[in-house]
Design a protein around this motif. Structure first.
Motif, PDB file in Angstrom:
ATOM      1  N   GLY A  30       2.755  59.249 -29.413  1.00  0.00           N
ATOM      2  CA  GLY A  30       2.373  60.212 -30.442  1.00  0.00           C
ATOM      3  C   GLY A  30       3.131  59.942 -31.716  1.00  0.00           C
ATOM      4  O   GLY A  30       3.905  58.995 -31.809  1.00  0.00           O
ATOM      5  N   ALA A  48       5.498  66.479 -30.851  1.00  0.00           N
ATOM      6  CA  ALA A  48       4.401  66.182 -29.928  1.00  0.00           C
ATOM      7  C   ALA A  48       4.950  65.748 -28.567  1.00  0.00           C
ATOM      8  O   ALA A  48       4.420  66.139 -27.522  1.00  0.00           O
ATOM      9  N   ARG A  89       4.428  67.728 -25.033  1.00  0.00           N
ATOM     10  CA  ARG A  89       3.903  67.039 -23.857  1.00  0.00           C
ATOM     11  C   ARG A  89       4.823  67.235 -22.661  1.00  0.00           C
ATOM     12  O   ARG A  89       4.397  67.353 -21.527  1.00  0.00           O
ATOM     13  N   LEU A 109      -0.372  65.145 -32.288  1.00  0.00           N
ATOM     14  CA  LEU A 109      -0.632  65.119 -30.849  1.00  0.00           C
ATOM     15  C   LEU A 109      -2.066  64.647 -30.616  1.00  0.00           C
ATOM     16  O   LEU A 109      -2.985  65.113 -31.285  1.00  0.00           O
TER      17      LEU A 109
END
Ligand SMILES: [Zn+2]
Length: 306
Positions: free
Chosen positions: A58, A63, A67, A161
Motif C-alpha cells: 500500500g 493503510a 490492514r 488502501l
C-alpha cells in the motif's frame, strides 16, 4: 517526519526490522504470508510498503496499520509522527483485507526482456497506456495463477488502501476480464481524484486512464452508493458522464440523479468506440464540445429512451 520514532513505532508493531539507512527502507517479517525471511519492505520517506513474497502492499503506513487492525494507541502515535490526523473510522470497509494476487509483479520494475512482460507491455501500448500511466497506477501483471496472463490495474482509496483491482488478459482468450469477488461499491482511483475539480465517470479502468484527469471508473455500468454520496458530499460542481453506447440507459439515470441534485451534468455521447479506444486527445475534445444538460434536453433524452 521523525524517522527514528517511526522506526520505533514500526518495530513495536512488527517486531525487529532491518534498517537500510541509505535508502531509508526497513524490512520486516511479513505478518500476512509469514515468510521465514524479512520480505516486507517499508519506505520510511514515501511510506510505501510491499511484501516481495505475497504481494500485499500500500501507499501509507496508515493503510498497513488498518490492514493489520492494530490497537488504537498505535494510530495515535502514528498521527503524532506523521502530523496527520487520521481517525480509526471506517475500519470495517469490505476491501480492508483485499490484496493484489500473490503472483502480481509491478510492470515498472519487471525485467523487460521477459516474454510475458513483453506481451503485457505490447498489449498496454496498443491500449495507449504510457509508461507514466504504468508507474502512476502501479499497473502490473500476473505470469501465473488465477490471473495468469492478465494485466492487473489496482485502485486505491484516498488513504492509499487497495479498494479494488481489475484483471484484463493480454492474450486473445475467451475470458478476457476477471475481478476479485469484493463489492464494487467503492470509489475507483479515489487516490487520484480532486473533488474540487470536474469529474468524469467512465465504465472501465482503461477508459479512466485514457481520460487522465479526474476520471472515476465504475468497473461496470452501475453507480453505487459510496460514489453517489461522495459526489454529493464533496459538492462537485460538474460531472461528465462518459459511458459506452450500450449503457445509455444507465447514463441517463445517473444524469437525472445528479441533475436533480443541482450539479452541472455533461452527458457525453460517445461514438461507437469507448473512451480507451478513442484515446486521450479525441475524448478530451469530445468532452469539451458537450453542452450542459438542460431540463429540456433531459426530457428529450427520457422520451427517446422509452
Ligand atoms: Zn508477505
Amino acid at each position: 517526519m521523525n524517522k527514528l520514532r517511526l522506526v520505533q513505532l514500526l518495530e513495536s508493531v512488527l517486531l525487529s526490522g532491518s534498517l537500510n539507512d541509505k535508502s531509508s527502507e526497513i524490512t520486516f517479517h511479513c505478518p500476512f504470508c509469514k515468510h521465514h525471511k524479512k520480505k516486507l519492505n517499508i519506505n520510511l520517506i514515501s511510506q510505501k510498503w510491499h511484501c516481495w513474497v505475497c504481494g500485499v502492499g500500500g501507499y501509507t503506513i496508515l493503510a498497513l496499520f488498518k490492514r493489520l487492525r492494530v490497537e488504537k494507541r498505535f494510530y495515535d502515535v502514528l498521527n503524532k509522527i506523521t502530523g496527520n490526523n487520521f481517525s480509526r473510522v471506517s475500519i470495517d470497509k469490505e476491501y480492508e483485507f483485499l490484496s493484489l494476487p500473490s503472483e502480481f509483479i509491478e510492470l515498472a520494475k519487471a525485467t523487460k526482456n521477459n516474454p510475458e512482460v513483453k506481451n503485457a507491455l505490447s498489449y498496454l501500448n496498443k491500449r495507449n497506456i504510457t509508461s507514466q500511466d504504468i508507474l502512476k497506477y502501479n499497473i502490473g501483471y500476473c505470469p501465473t495463477g488465477k490471473y495468469g496472463g492478465m494485466i492487473i490495474i489496482p485502485s486505491y482509496d484516498h488513504q492509499g488502501l487497495l479498494n479494488f483491482f481489475t484483471g484484463r488478459s493480454y492474450y486473445d482468450v475467451n475470458f478476457k476480464h476477471l475481478n476479485p469477488t469484493v463489492s464494487k461499491d467503492i470509489i475507483g482511483f479515489d487516490m487520484f481524484v480532486n473533488w474540487n475539480e470536474p469529474i468524469t465517470i467512465v465504465e472501465g479502468a482503461f477508459d479512466a486512464i485514457a481520460i487522465k484527469r479526474n476520471s472515476i471508473p465504475l468497473f461496470g455500468k452501475l453507480i453505487l452508493d459510496n460514489l453517489k454520496i461522495k459526489i454529493l458530499d464533496s459538492k462537485v460542481k460538474r460531472i461528465n458522464i462518459a459511458l459506452d453506447k450500450d449503457a445509455s440507459k444507465n447514463a441517463l439515470e445517473m444524469a437525472n440523479y445528479f441533475f436533480s441534485n443541482g450539479i452541472d451534468v455533461y452527458l457525453v455521447e460517445l461514438p461507437e468506440k469507448d473512451p480507451s479506444e478513442l484515446g486521450f486527445k479525441t475524448i478530451t475534445n469530445i468532452i469539451k464540445m458537450v453542452d450542459k444538460l438542460t431540463p429540456q434536453k433531459l426530457l428529450e433524452y427520457k422520451i427517446n429512451e422509452y
